[in-house]
Every structure is written in C-alpha cells, then in structure tokens.
Write an enzyme that holds these catalytic residues in place. Structure first.
Site, PDB file in Angstrom:
ATOM      1  N   ALA A  42      62.446  14.599  35.743  1.00  0.00           N
ATOM      2  CA  ALA A  42      62.752  14.620  34.306  1.00  0.00           C
ATOM      3  C   ALA A  42      63.138  13.221  33.842  1.00  0.00           C
ATOM      4  O   ALA A  42      64.161  12.688  34.281  1.00  0.00           O
ATOM      5  CB  ALA A  42      63.889  15.598  34.024  1.00  0.00           C
ATOM      6  N   ASN A  44      64.330  12.351  31.115  1.00  0.00           N
ATOM      7  CA  ASN A  44      65.541  12.358  30.294  1.00  0.00           C
ATOM      8  C   ASN A  44      66.154  13.761  30.322  1.00  0.00           C
ATOM      9  O   ASN A  44      65.447  14.751  30.131  1.00  0.00           O
ATOM     10  CB  ASN A  44      65.206  11.958  28.846  1.00  0.00           C
ATOM     11  CG  ASN A  44      66.405  11.399  28.134  1.00  0.00           C
ATOM     12  OD1 ASN A  44      67.464  12.022  28.150  1.00  0.00           O
ATOM     13  ND2 ASN A  44      66.263  10.236  27.523  1.00  0.00           N
ATOM     14  N   PHE A  45      67.466  13.818  30.566  1.00  0.00           N
ATOM     15  CA  PHE A  45      68.159  15.109  30.610  1.00  0.00           C
ATOM     16  C   PHE A  45      68.918  15.417  29.323  1.00  0.00           C
ATOM     17  O   PHE A  45      69.557  16.461  29.222  1.00  0.00           O
ATOM     18  CB  PHE A  45      69.145  15.137  31.793  1.00  0.00           C
ATOM     19  CG  PHE A  45      68.473  15.225  33.135  1.00  0.00           C
ATOM     20  CD1 PHE A  45      67.950  16.429  33.599  1.00  0.00           C
ATOM     21  CD2 PHE A  45      68.338  14.107  33.935  1.00  0.00           C
ATOM     22  CE1 PHE A  45      67.316  16.515  34.835  1.00  0.00           C
ATOM     23  CE2 PHE A  45      67.711  14.168  35.177  1.00  0.00           C
ATOM     24  CZ  PHE A  45      67.201  15.377  35.623  1.00  0.00           C
ATOM     25  N   HIS A  72      67.239   0.166  24.788  1.00  0.00           N
ATOM     26  CA  HIS A  72      68.168   0.415  25.892  1.00  0.00           C
ATOM     27  C   HIS A  72      69.067  -0.790  26.137  1.00  0.00           C
ATOM     28  O   HIS A  72      68.815  -1.890  25.655  1.00  0.00           O
ATOM     29  CB  HIS A  72      67.395   0.718  27.185  1.00  0.00           C
ATOM     30  CG  HIS A  72      66.905   2.134  27.273  1.00  0.00           C
ATOM     31  ND1 HIS A  72      65.755   2.558  26.642  1.00  0.00           N
ATOM     32  CD2 HIS A  72      67.419   3.218  27.907  1.00  0.00           C
ATOM     33  CE1 HIS A  72      65.579   3.845  26.890  1.00  0.00           C
ATOM     34  NE2 HIS A  72      66.578   4.282  27.649  1.00  0.00           N
ATOM     35  N   HIS A  73      70.080  -0.547  26.966  1.00  0.00           N
ATOM     36  CA  HIS A  73      70.972  -1.596  27.476  1.00  0.00           C
ATOM     37  C   HIS A  73      70.148  -2.626  28.271  1.00  0.00           C
ATOM     38  O   HIS A  73      69.118  -2.268  28.881  1.00  0.00           O
ATOM     39  CB  HIS A  73      72.029  -0.952  28.378  1.00  0.00           C
ATOM     40  CG  HIS A  73      71.426  -0.168  29.512  1.00  0.00           C
ATOM     41  ND1 HIS A  73      71.141  -0.736  30.731  1.00  0.00           N
ATOM     42  CD2 HIS A  73      70.992   1.131  29.596  1.00  0.00           C
ATOM     43  CE1 HIS A  73      70.587   0.175  31.526  1.00  0.00           C
ATOM     44  NE2 HIS A  73      70.489   1.322  30.852  1.00  0.00           N
ATOM     45  N   LYS A  76      68.712  -2.360  32.191  1.00  0.00           N
ATOM     46  CA  LYS A  76      67.656  -1.425  32.606  1.00  0.00           C
ATOM     47  C   LYS A  76      66.520  -2.180  33.304  1.00  0.00           C
ATOM     48  O   LYS A  76      66.053  -3.213  32.816  1.00  0.00           O
ATOM     49  CB  LYS A  76      67.121  -0.674  31.378  1.00  0.00           C
ATOM     50  CG  LYS A  76      66.090   0.385  31.729  1.00  0.00           C
ATOM     51  CD  LYS A  76      65.837   1.314  30.547  1.00  0.00           C
ATOM     52  CE  LYS A  76      64.752   2.335  30.837  1.00  0.00           C
ATOM     53  NZ  LYS A  76      64.984   3.125  32.048  1.00  0.00           N
ATOM     54  N   GLY A  82      61.099   5.657  30.927  1.00  0.00           N
ATOM     55  CA  GLY A  82      60.370   6.858  31.328  1.00  0.00           C
ATOM     56  C   GLY A  82      60.254   7.834  30.177  1.00  0.00           C
ATOM     57  O   GLY A  82      59.228   8.521  30.018  1.00  0.00           O
TER      58      GLY A  82
HETATM   59  N1  NDP Z   1      66.687  11.209  33.613  1.00  0.00           N
HETATM   60  C1  NDP Z   1      67.713  10.751  32.876  1.00  0.00           C
HETATM   61  O1  NDP Z   1      68.253  11.450  31.998  1.00  0.00           O
HETATM   62  C2  NDP Z   1      68.233   9.374  33.134  1.00  0.00           C
HETATM   63  C3  NDP Z   1      67.539   8.554  33.979  1.00  0.00           C
HETATM   64  N2  NDP Z   1      68.022   7.303  34.267  1.00  0.00           N
HETATM   65  C4  NDP Z   1      67.247   6.549  35.253  1.00  0.00           C
HETATM   66  O2  NDP Z   1      68.026   6.466  36.447  1.00  0.00           O
HETATM   67  C5  NDP Z   1      67.655   5.288  37.161  1.00  0.00           C
HETATM   68  C6  NDP Z   1      68.913   4.516  37.527  1.00  0.00           C
HETATM   69  O3  NDP Z   1      69.435   3.936  36.338  1.00  0.00           O
HETATM   70  P1  NDP Z   1      70.965   3.560  36.220  1.00  0.00           P
HETATM   71  O4  NDP Z   1      71.809   4.765  36.529  1.00  0.00           O
HETATM   72  O5  NDP Z   1      71.153   2.887  34.913  1.00  0.00           O
HETATM   73  O6  NDP Z   1      71.089   2.472  37.371  1.00  0.00           O
HETATM   74  P2  NDP Z   1      72.406   1.993  38.118  1.00  0.00           P
HETATM   75  O7  NDP Z   1      72.080   0.619  38.615  1.00  0.00           O
HETATM   76  O8  NDP Z   1      73.617   2.213  37.271  1.00  0.00           O
HETATM   77  O9  NDP Z   1      72.534   3.001  39.345  1.00  0.00           O
HETATM   78  C7  NDP Z   1      71.573   3.014  40.354  1.00  0.00           C
HETATM   79  C8  NDP Z   1      72.163   3.798  41.523  1.00  0.00           C
HETATM   80  O10 NDP Z   1      71.160   3.903  42.543  1.00  0.00           O
HETATM   81  C9  NDP Z   1      71.712   3.409  43.744  1.00  0.00           C
HETATM   82  N3  NDP Z   1      70.628   2.776  44.489  1.00  0.00           N
HETATM   83  C10 NDP Z   1      69.944   1.685  44.136  1.00  0.00           C
HETATM   84  N4  NDP Z   1      69.011   1.402  45.062  1.00  0.00           N
HETATM   85  C11 NDP Z   1      69.136   2.344  46.028  1.00  0.00           C
HETATM   86  C12 NDP Z   1      68.463   2.598  47.237  1.00  0.00           C
HETATM   87  N5  NDP Z   1      67.471   1.815  47.655  1.00  0.00           N
HETATM   88  N6  NDP Z   1      68.844   3.648  47.972  1.00  0.00           N
HETATM   89  C13 NDP Z   1      69.819   4.450  47.557  1.00  0.00           C
HETATM   90  N7  NDP Z   1      70.520   4.276  46.411  1.00  0.00           N
HETATM   91  C14 NDP Z   1      70.157   3.232  45.644  1.00  0.00           C
HETATM   92  C15 NDP Z   1      72.785   2.450  43.348  1.00  0.00           C
HETATM   93  O11 NDP Z   1      73.731   2.337  44.381  1.00  0.00           O
HETATM   94  P3  NDP Z   1      74.739   1.068  44.464  1.00  0.00           P
HETATM   95  O12 NDP Z   1      75.625   1.140  43.286  1.00  0.00           O
HETATM   96  O13 NDP Z   1      75.450   1.289  45.765  1.00  0.00           O
HETATM   97  O14 NDP Z   1      73.856  -0.122  44.462  1.00  0.00           O
HETATM   98  C16 NDP Z   1      73.375   3.132  42.135  1.00  0.00           C
HETATM   99  O15 NDP Z   1      74.306   4.126  42.487  1.00  0.00           O
HETATM  100  C17 NDP Z   1      66.681   4.525  36.284  1.00  0.00           C
HETATM  101  O16 NDP Z   1      65.358   4.830  36.682  1.00  0.00           O
HETATM  102  C18 NDP Z   1      66.957   5.110  34.900  1.00  0.00           C
HETATM  103  O17 NDP Z   1      65.841   4.974  34.058  1.00  0.00           O
HETATM  104  C19 NDP Z   1      69.181   6.848  33.749  1.00  0.00           C
HETATM  105  C20 NDP Z   1      69.888   7.623  32.870  1.00  0.00           C
HETATM  106  C21 NDP Z   1      69.450   8.932  32.471  1.00  0.00           C
HETATM  107  O1  LIG Z   2      67.893   3.468  32.218  1.00  0.00           O
HETATM  108  C1  LIG Z   2      68.475   4.247  31.410  1.00  0.00           C
HETATM  109  O2  LIG Z   2      69.597   4.028  30.964  1.00  0.00           O
HETATM  110  C2  LIG Z   2      67.761   5.450  30.996  1.00  0.00           C
HETATM  111  N1  LIG Z   2      66.625   5.722  31.537  1.00  0.00           N
HETATM  112  C3  LIG Z   2      65.828   6.854  31.294  1.00  0.00           C
HETATM  113  C4  LIG Z   2      64.475   6.428  30.792  1.00  0.00           C
HETATM  114  O3  LIG Z   2      63.926   5.446  31.323  1.00  0.00           O
HETATM  115  O4  LIG Z   2      63.921   7.088  29.923  1.00  0.00           O
HETATM  116  C5  LIG Z   2      66.526   7.897  30.438  1.00  0.00           C
HETATM  117  C6  LIG Z   2      67.424   7.337  29.404  1.00  0.00           C
HETATM  118  O5  LIG Z   2      66.638   6.723  28.437  1.00  0.00           O
HETATM  119  C7  LIG Z   2      68.403   6.353  30.026  1.00  0.00           C
END
Ligand code: NDP
Ligand SMILES: O=C(O)C1=N[C@H](C(=O)O)C[C@H](O)C1
Length: 186
Positions: A42, A44-45, A72-73, A76, A82
């Site tokens: 998904a 986006n949730f 976005h911030h 990213k 996505g």
């Molecule tokens: N579907 C949705 O609703 C949403 C999706 N996203 C997506 O989530 C993804 C992450 O974004 P975001 O949360 O901002 O990123 P962050 O950098 O805040 O978090 C990434 C996390 O992944 C971990 N990580 C990174 N590389 C690895 C690896 N190789 N193995 C295991 N763990 C790993 C990091 O660990 P550590 O801190 O230890 O490095 C960290 O906990 C993006 O693709 C974003 O687009 C984001 C928000 C909402």
């Molecule tokens: O990286 C993010 O922050 C987010 N990523 C997802 C995306 O790529 O669509 C979901 C949301 O927009 C937050």
C-alpha cells in the site's frame, strides 16, 4: 524481505514505496508459490489519500486533462511518491478504459523535468519542501472547468488506522494486493 516472509508463510503488509514494475512482478511470481499467504503493498495508509486516489480514478474518464502534484518533506528518498505513481496509474487506467485520447500538450521545448515525470501518460510533479509531511493535489480539467482533489497528511498519525486495518485483515486476504482501497468497500 517479502520473498523470505512468503517462504516462511508470514503475511506481509508493505508500506515502503519506490517499487518498480519488475520488483512487483517478482513478488507476484514468488507469491504464486504460496497462494495461502497475503501480501498487501500500500503506497499510502491515510484514508484521505486512499479516497483521493479513488475519487481521481472515478473522475478521470470525464476530464480531458489530468496532472498530479505531490509535495513531501525533503528527506524523502524516492520521487515521485508511491502515492502519486499509484494515483497516476489509476487515472491512466480509467482514461484507457474510457477510450480517451492522449492528453493535449503542445510543449515543443522544455528544460529536463519541467513537465514532470510521465507515469503511463499522466504528468507527475514532485516538490520537496521543509516543513511538509505528505501532500498531493490532483488536477482534472476540461475547457472552462477544473476539479482539484487534495489530500494532506499533517502528521504520520494519519497512517495508523490504515496500518491497523491492514494487519487485522491480511490473514483473511491471501494473494498480492496493491493499494489499501482493495481492503475497503469503495
Ligand atoms: N505507505 C504509507 O502510508 C507510507 C509509506 N512511507 C514509505 O516508507 C518508506 C520509509 O520512509 P520513512 O519512514 O520516511 O523513512 P525513515 O528513514 O524515517 O525510516 C526508514 C526505516 O527503515 C529502516 N531501514 C533502512 N534501511 C534498512 C535496511 N536495509 N534494513 C532494515 N531496515 C532498514 C531504518 O532503520 P534505521 O533508523 O536503523 O536506519 C528506519 O527505521 C518510504 O518508502 C516511504 O515512502 C512513509 C510514510 C507512509
Ligand atoms: O516518504 C513519505 O513520507 C511518504 N511516502 C509515501 C509515498 O511515497 O507515497 C506515503 C506518504 O506520501 C508519505
């Protein structure tokens, strides 16, 4: 990771974006060996984003032009988001289903990126701005009119109800599903 979870018979809810078509195809192929396991990918949730995507795909067939702008911030890693890619694909599918012609665009010269990324024929533009979280605007227009759909996640708390829904439901939904809308009665 998803392949290992499939092998272990563990259902997977995936929110990570940046998947290309090849990676998705590999997961689908691997999942066919474990049809009893559920995988939800998904982009986006957040309910507002899921609904905006759905509304856009419903509306798309009625409009001559459609473009997506995501904001976005600046931390990213992937662009476009996505969510924006999923939105554009939904619009493109709806347009194709309705037999619409490609969108008018007379641009004859442009700096690289000026017209955004081309996602199945739908332009997608990505902004990265300090202070933002996750936002998207979908523009749909006809001569003399414009429909704008907008979704804003001001806080990551917005993703939590969708994540909870997904982890509660996934065991009863085997196979690979893309988009939380597949779990909702839309
Ligand atoms: N579907 C949705 O609703 C949403 C999706 N996203 C997506 O989530 C993804 C992450 O974004 P975001 O949360 O901002 O990123 P962050 O950098 O805040 O978090 C990434 C996390 O992944 C971990 N990580 C990174 N590389 C690895 C690896 N190789 N193995 C295991 N763990 C790993 C990091 O660990 P550590 O801190 O230890 O490095 C960290 O906990 C993006 O693709 C974003 O687009 C984001 C928000 C909402
Ligand atoms: O990286 C993010 O922050 C987010 N990523 C997802 C995306 O790529 O669509 C979901 C949301 O927009 C937050």
């Amino acid at each position: 990771m998803v392949h290992a979870l499939l092998d272990a018979g563990v259902h997977a809810v995936v929110g990570t974006t940046g998947w290309d078509a090849d990676a998705l195809a590999r997961v689908r192929a691997h999942a066919s060996t474990r049809p009893d396991v559920g995988v939800l990918i998904a982009p986006n949730f957040a309910l507002s984003a899921v609904l905006a995507m759905r509304f856009a795909s419903v509306a798309a067939r009625y409009f001559a032009s459609a473009e997506v702008v995501e904001m976005h911030h600046p931390r990213k890693l992937d662009a476009p988001s996505g969510t924006a890619v999923h939105t554009a694909r939904g619009i493109a599918e709806a347009r194709a289903g309705a037999g619409l012609a490609p969108m008018a665009d007379a641009t004859a010269s442009a700096l690289p990126g000026a017209r955004g990324a081309d996602v199945d024929g739908v332009p997608v533009h990505a902004l990265r701005l300090e202070g933002l979280v996750a936002h998207e605007q979908i523009f749909l227009s006809n001569p003399g009119e414009l429909l704008t759909l907008r979704t804003d996640s001001f806080d990551r708390i917005s993703f939590m109800p969708g994540v909870l829904l997904a982890v509660r439901e996934i065991a009863s939904r085997p196979g690979v599903h893309v988009g939380l809308e597949t779990y909702l009665d839309l």
